[in-house]
Design a protein around this motif. Structure first.
Motif, PDB file in Angstrom:
ATOM      1  N   ARG A  56       2.982  17.535 -14.628  1.00  0.00           N
ATOM      2  CA  ARG A  56       1.756  17.346 -13.858  1.00  0.00           C
ATOM      3  C   ARG A  56       2.104  16.624 -12.557  1.00  0.00           C
ATOM      4  NH1 ARG A  56      -0.148  12.937 -18.159  1.00  0.00           N
ATOM      5  NH2 ARG A  56       1.234  14.154 -19.392  1.00  0.00           N
ATOM      6  N   TYR A  57       1.101  16.400 -11.741  1.00  0.00           N
ATOM      7  CA  TYR A  57       1.313  15.633 -10.521  1.00  0.00           C
ATOM      8  C   TYR A  57       1.192  14.147 -10.834  1.00  0.00           C
ATOM      9  CZ  TYR A  57       0.759  19.881  -7.742  1.00  0.00           C
ATOM     10  OH  TYR A  57       0.926  21.118  -7.191  1.00  0.00           O
ATOM     11  N   CYS A  58       2.084  13.353 -10.243  1.00  0.00           N
ATOM     12  CA  CYS A  58       1.996  11.895 -10.328  1.00  0.00           C
ATOM     13  C   CYS A  58       0.657  11.468  -9.733  1.00  0.00           C
ATOM     14  CB  CYS A  58       3.157  11.264  -9.553  1.00  0.00           C
ATOM     15  SG  CYS A  58       3.022   9.481  -9.343  1.00  0.00           S
ATOM     16  N   LYS A  59      -0.048  10.581 -10.409  1.00  0.00           N
ATOM     17  CA  LYS A  59      -1.372  10.157  -9.933  1.00  0.00           C
ATOM     18  C   LYS A  59      -1.301   9.398  -8.610  1.00  0.00           C
ATOM     19  CE  LYS A  59      -1.798   5.646 -12.073  1.00  0.00           C
ATOM     20  NZ  LYS A  59      -2.670   4.760 -12.797  1.00  0.00           N
ATOM     21  N   TYR A 105       7.262   7.440  -1.990  1.00  0.00           N
ATOM     22  CA  TYR A 105       7.008   8.726  -1.346  1.00  0.00           C
ATOM     23  C   TYR A 105       5.558   9.142  -1.502  1.00  0.00           C
ATOM     24  CZ  TYR A 105      12.100   9.184  -1.605  1.00  0.00           C
ATOM     25  OH  TYR A 105      13.445   8.992  -1.474  1.00  0.00           O
ATOM     26  N   HIS A 106       5.202  10.119  -0.674  1.00  0.00           N
ATOM     27  CA  HIS A 106       3.972  10.885  -0.896  1.00  0.00           C
ATOM     28  C   HIS A 106       4.329  12.347  -0.663  1.00  0.00           C
ATOM     29  CE1 HIS A 106      -0.287  11.495  -1.449  1.00  0.00           C
ATOM     30  NE2 HIS A 106      -0.148  12.482  -0.569  1.00  0.00           N
ATOM     31  N   VAL A 107       4.075  13.173  -1.663  1.00  0.00           N
ATOM     32  CA  VAL A 107       4.435  14.590  -1.601  1.00  0.00           C
ATOM     33  C   VAL A 107       3.186  15.399  -1.267  1.00  0.00           C
ATOM     34  CG1 VAL A 107       5.447  16.525  -2.853  1.00  0.00           C
ATOM     35  CG2 VAL A 107       6.262  14.198  -3.298  1.00  0.00           C
ATOM     36  N   LEU A 108       3.227  16.100  -0.133  1.00  0.00           N
ATOM     37  CA  LEU A 108       2.081  16.889   0.322  1.00  0.00           C
ATOM     38  C   LEU A 108       1.903  18.176  -0.479  1.00  0.00           C
ATOM     39  CD1 LEU A 108       2.609  16.576   4.182  1.00  0.00           C
ATOM     40  CD2 LEU A 108       0.909  15.370   2.790  1.00  0.00           C
ATOM     41  N   ASN A 109       2.984  18.662  -1.067  1.00  0.00           N
ATOM     42  CA  ASN A 109       2.965  19.953  -1.765  1.00  0.00           C
ATOM     43  C   ASN A 109       2.489  21.071  -0.840  1.00  0.00           C
ATOM     44  OD1 ASN A 109       3.870  19.460  -4.605  1.00  0.00           O
ATOM     45  ND2 ASN A 109       2.294  17.885  -4.409  1.00  0.00           N
ATOM     46  N   MET A 129      -4.514   9.458   2.241  1.00  0.00           N
ATOM     47  CA  MET A 129      -5.445   8.547   2.910  1.00  0.00           C
ATOM     48  C   MET A 129      -5.965   7.482   1.946  1.00  0.00           C
ATOM     49  SD  MET A 129      -5.026   9.528   5.875  1.00  0.00           S
ATOM     50  CE  MET A 129      -6.126   8.414   6.723  1.00  0.00           C
ATOM     51  N   VAL A 130      -6.152   7.841   0.689  1.00  0.00           N
ATOM     52  CA  VAL A 130      -6.570   6.859  -0.320  1.00  0.00           C
ATOM     53  C   VAL A 130      -5.479   5.805  -0.497  1.00  0.00           C
ATOM     54  CG1 VAL A 130      -7.042   6.544  -2.800  1.00  0.00           C
ATOM     55  CG2 VAL A 130      -8.143   8.412  -1.539  1.00  0.00           C
ATOM     56  N   ARG A 131      -4.226   6.237  -0.541  1.00  0.00           N
ATOM     57  CA  ARG A 131      -3.110   5.290  -0.703  1.00  0.00           C
ATOM     58  C   ARG A 131      -3.005   4.329   0.475  1.00  0.00           C
ATOM     59  NH1 ARG A 131       2.425   7.985  -2.280  1.00  0.00           N
ATOM     60  NH2 ARG A 131       2.944   5.809  -2.667  1.00  0.00           N
ATOM     61  N   LEU A 132      -3.349   4.801   1.658  1.00  0.00           N
ATOM     62  CA  LEU A 132      -3.198   3.977   2.860  1.00  0.00           C
ATOM     63  C   LEU A 132      -4.231   2.855   2.939  1.00  0.00           C
ATOM     64  CD1 LEU A 132      -2.228   6.677   5.490  1.00  0.00           C
ATOM     65  CD2 LEU A 132      -0.734   5.158   4.182  1.00  0.00           C
ATOM     66  N   ARG A 133      -5.206   2.862   2.028  1.00  0.00           N
ATOM     67  CA  ARG A 133      -6.161   1.754   1.966  1.00  0.00           C
ATOM     68  C   ARG A 133      -5.501   0.498   1.403  1.00  0.00           C
ATOM     69  NH1 ARG A 133     -10.715   5.271  -0.948  1.00  0.00           N
ATOM     70  NH2 ARG A 133     -11.182   6.665   0.775  1.00  0.00           N
ATOM     71  N   ASP A 134      -4.384   0.697   0.674  1.00  0.00           N
ATOM     72  CA  ASP A 134      -3.642  -0.440   0.123  1.00  0.00           C
ATOM     73  C   ASP A 134      -2.818  -1.082   1.240  1.00  0.00           C
ATOM     74  OD1 ASP A 134      -4.692   0.097  -2.370  1.00  0.00           O
ATOM     75  OD2 ASP A 134      -3.003   1.348  -2.979  1.00  0.00           O
ATOM     76  N   ASP A 135      -2.016  -2.052   0.876  1.00  0.00           N
ATOM     77  CA  ASP A 135      -1.197  -2.788   1.839  1.00  0.00           C
ATOM     78  C   ASP A 135       0.046  -1.968   2.189  1.00  0.00           C
ATOM     79  OD1 ASP A 135      -0.267  -4.779   3.444  1.00  0.00           O
ATOM     80  OD2 ASP A 135       0.473  -6.034   1.805  1.00  0.00           O
ATOM     81  N   VAL A 136      -0.029  -1.181   3.262  1.00  0.00           N
ATOM     82  CA  VAL A 136       1.085  -0.323   3.702  1.00  0.00           C
ATOM     83  C   VAL A 136       1.510  -0.757   5.092  1.00  0.00           C
ATOM     84  CG1 VAL A 136       1.788   2.037   4.250  1.00  0.00           C
ATOM     85  CG2 VAL A 136       0.290   1.620   2.294  1.00  0.00           C
TER      86      VAL A 136
END
Length: 198
Positions: A56-59, A105-109, A129-136
């Motif tokens: 599956r895809y990593c969440k 990483y972030h995989v766009l597929n 974009m959801v991930r970028l709400r965290d501390d990046v």
């Protein structure tokens, strides 16, 4: 002319439908599989079925995994404030081979490709974009140097810059039109080290 019979021809046909497998390679693989001991052939068949059922895809990063979260995303030793955006799990594997990148990483597929009907909604941009709400702190864009890869990089850069996150692009050591998975480790490392701000 039917030389082998239906079952052999069907096996060759199925194998030749795989990417990068021509008829002669499919024939060689088919003969190899037919000559395998039955327990090995069953193990191969079961591994294909189990992978299809359980992968599956990593969440978090959207790579493929058999867990909810892949080993890279769940590792406490990785730098979760630096995210490298790649097109496919194969590109992620290419960077992991060099062993010098300690971020995540972030995989766009995929990439944005209007001629193929692939827009931003068809790849994993919303999840990014959801991930970028965290501390990046930094987003490294490592899409291929194709027209589609460059267009995707520019699209991501325009989306992310207003958030105040540093956005960089891997350097050109990666040839235009080249696929990351086919590039040697030294070139990949130079591209990563020489990344430029967007």
């Amino acid at each position: 002319m039917d030389i082998y019979g239906g079952e052999v021809n069907r096996l060759i046909e199925e194998l030749s439908a795989l990417p990068g497998i021509g008829t002669r390679t499919a024939q060689r693989l088919a003969f190899y599989i037919i000559g395998m001991p039955e327990d090995r052939a069953n193990a191969l068949a079961n591994s294909i079925l189990e992978a299809k059922k359980n992968i599956r895809y990593c969440k978090t990063c959207c790579t493929i995994t058999d867990r909810e979260e892949c080993p890279i995303c769940s590792s406490p030793t990785r730098d979760h404030k630096t995210i490298m955006v790649v097109e496919s799990p194969r590109d992620l594997a290419a960077y992991e081979r060099i062993g010098k990148y300690d971020g995540v990483y972030h995989v766009l597929n995929g990439v944005i490709n209007p001629s193929q009907g692939v827009g931003p909604a068809e790849i994993k941009l919303k999840e990014l974009m959801v991930r970028l709400r965290d501390d990046v702190d930094e987003l490294i864009i490592a899409t291929n140097s194709s027209v589609e890869g460059e267009a995707t990089a520019m699209y991501i850069s325009k989306m992310v810059k207003p958030a105040g996150i540093k956005v960089s692009r891997i350097a050109s050591g990666v040839p235009v039109g080249g696929d990351l998975e086919c590039i040697d480790e030294v070139t990949l490392l130079r591209a990563l080290d020489g990344r430029v701000m967007l």
